[in-house]
Design an enzyme around this catalytic site. Structure first.
Site, PDB file in Angstrom:
ATOM      1  N   ASP A  88      27.435 -33.917 -20.549  1.00 50.60           N
ATOM      2  CA  ASP A  88      27.053 -34.758 -21.680  1.00 50.60           C
ATOM      3  C   ASP A  88      26.229 -33.902 -22.636  1.00 50.60           C
ATOM      4  O   ASP A  88      25.497 -33.002 -22.195  1.00 50.60           O
ATOM      5  CB  ASP A  88      26.229 -35.957 -21.217  1.00 50.60           C
ATOM      6  CG  ASP A  88      27.055 -36.997 -20.465  1.00 50.60           C
ATOM      7  OD1 ASP A  88      28.272 -37.054 -20.691  1.00 50.60           O
ATOM      8  OD2 ASP A  88      26.469 -37.741 -19.661  1.00 50.60           O
ATOM      9  N   ASP A 143      33.284 -40.253 -23.572  1.00 49.41           N
ATOM     10  CA  ASP A 143      32.572 -41.540 -23.629  1.00 49.41           C
ATOM     11  C   ASP A 143      32.824 -42.241 -24.965  1.00 49.41           C
ATOM     12  O   ASP A 143      32.935 -43.469 -25.020  1.00 49.41           O
ATOM     13  CB  ASP A 143      31.069 -41.340 -23.437  1.00 49.41           C
ATOM     14  CG  ASP A 143      30.714 -40.752 -22.083  1.00 49.41           C
ATOM     15  OD1 ASP A 143      31.495 -40.927 -21.124  1.00 49.41           O
ATOM     16  OD2 ASP A 143      29.651 -40.106 -21.984  1.00 49.41           O
TER      17      ASP A 143
END
Length: 173
Positions: free
Chosen positions: A120, A136
């Protein structure tokens, strides 16, 4: 022939989206890992490297097998719906949204299987939103758009193709 063309487009879009996701994660590793956060818009948006072993908001840490299992089941459902979807122009957006959701699931599953965590790197510091990635974004934006389309564009009857019709049995007297 038309069905084959639609599925080929779905597969090409899926692969393209997965490549974009994996490429952005690769760049994040090269440019952000073991480095301080990089501010894009001061106090609003920054790139900040994170190895996430859980789900959204850090839930379910170190549950790799569970996440891979759920992703496989989820992908099977998406494939089922794509196969059952009629070849009509009004369902093209449904194909795109489902493929984008699948691409997000596959992109994060690749990380989990290969690395045991998901990379991330996008962080909205203004609202202290959890750090996320391109996969995402695919899942979140496509799911929101899918809900909007189901609620406001498609009619109930537009999804009759998903119903599983029971077999008719003769009554025995």
């Amino acid at each position: 022939m038309k069905k084959t063309k639609i599925y080929l487009i779905d597969i090409i879009l899926l692969l393209f989206l997965i490549i974009i996701d994996q490429l952005t994660k690769y760049i994040a590793v090269l440019k952000l890992k073991d480095k301080p956060a990089y501010s894009l818009i001061d106090g609003v948006l920054e790139f900040n490297y994170l190895e996430n072993k859980g789900a959204a908001f850090g839930m379910l840490q170190n549950q790799k097998i569970f996440f891979v299992f759920v992703a496989i089941i989820f992908l099977a459902i998406v494939i089922f719906v794509l196969i059952k979807t009629p070849l009509h122009k009004k369902y093209n957006i449904l194909h795109v949204l489902l493929v984008a959701i699948a691409a997000g699931a596959v992109g994060n599953m690749i990380d989990r299987v290969r690395l045991d965590y998901v990379i991330d790197f996008i962080y909205f510091s203004l609202i202290n939103f959890p750090i996320f990635n391109v996969a995402d974004i695919y899942v979140t934006v496509s799911t929101i758009l899918l809900i909007i389309f189901i609620l406001f564009v498609y009619k109930d009857t537009d999804f009759n193709f998903l119903s599983i019709k029971p077999k008719k049995y003769k009554e025995i007297n």
